[in-house]
Design a protein around this motif. Structure first.
Motif, short mmCIF file in Angstrom:
data_model
loop_
_atom_site.label_atom_id
_atom_site.label_comp_id
_atom_site.label_asym_id
_atom_site.label_seq_id
_atom_site.Cartn_x
_atom_site.Cartn_y
_atom_site.Cartn_z
N ASN A 44 -31.03 63.62 -84.13
CA ASN A 44 -30.32 62.40 -84.54
C ASN A 44 -29.04 62.72 -85.30
O ASN A 44 -28.09 61.93 -85.27
CB ASN A 44 -31.21 61.50 -85.40
N SER A 45 -29.01 63.87 -86.01
CA SER A 45 -27.82 64.24 -86.77
C SER A 45 -27.71 65.75 -86.87
O SER A 45 -28.69 66.48 -86.68
CB SER A 45 -27.84 63.61 -88.16
N GLU A 89 -22.34 59.39 -83.36
CA GLU A 89 -20.96 59.51 -83.82
C GLU A 89 -20.22 60.57 -83.02
O GLU A 89 -19.05 60.41 -82.70
CB GLU A 89 -20.90 59.81 -85.32
N ARG A 110 -23.66 65.29 -93.04
CA ARG A 110 -24.21 65.28 -91.68
C ARG A 110 -23.43 64.31 -90.81
O ARG A 110 -22.77 63.40 -91.30
CB ARG A 110 -25.70 64.92 -91.71
N ILE A 111 -23.53 64.50 -89.50
CA ILE A 111 -22.87 63.64 -88.52
C ILE A 111 -23.93 63.18 -87.53
O ILE A 111 -24.67 64.01 -86.97
CB ILE A 111 -21.74 64.40 -87.77
N PHE A 112 -24.02 61.87 -87.33
CA PHE A 112 -24.98 61.35 -86.35
C PHE A 112 -24.60 61.78 -84.93
O PHE A 112 -23.42 61.90 -84.59
CB PHE A 112 -25.03 59.81 -86.39
N HIS A 113 -25.63 61.98 -84.10
CA HIS A 113 -25.43 62.31 -82.69
C HIS A 113 -24.55 61.24 -82.03
O HIS A 113 -23.61 61.55 -81.31
CB HIS A 113 -26.79 62.41 -81.98
#
Length: 87
Positions: free
Chosen positions: A21-22, A73, A68-71
């Protein structure tokens, strides 16, 4: 699943990661092929302009003192980039 999502999944696997997810900044850097510092700069420069995220930037979030970066995004990042190229 969009074409951009399918491509991102392939890029994630090429980077030796599992789809999640991230991702942290170093994982995102490995996925998109830039340095972790560049990913951090892209997050710092993120802003909404005329209702749209600025191309070339990423929206990150803080989780337990880690950026963190969401998938989703990352998928949006590639979609924005393709849109900016076509305009």
């Amino acid at each position: 699943m969009t074409d951009f999502d399918k491509r991102l999944v392939k890029m994630v696997h090429r980077a030796g990661l599992e789809t999640r997810n991230s991702y942290n900044t170093s994982e995102a850097a490995d996925i998109i092929g830039v340095s972790a510092k560049t990913v951090e700069r892209m997050i710092e420069e993120f802003e909404i302009i005329d209702g749209e995220p600025k191309p070339g930037t990423l929206q990150g979030f803080l989780a337990r003192s880690t950026i963190r970066i969401f998938h989703d995004e990352l998928v949006s990042f590639f979609e924005r980039g393709a849109k900016a190229i076509c305009e």
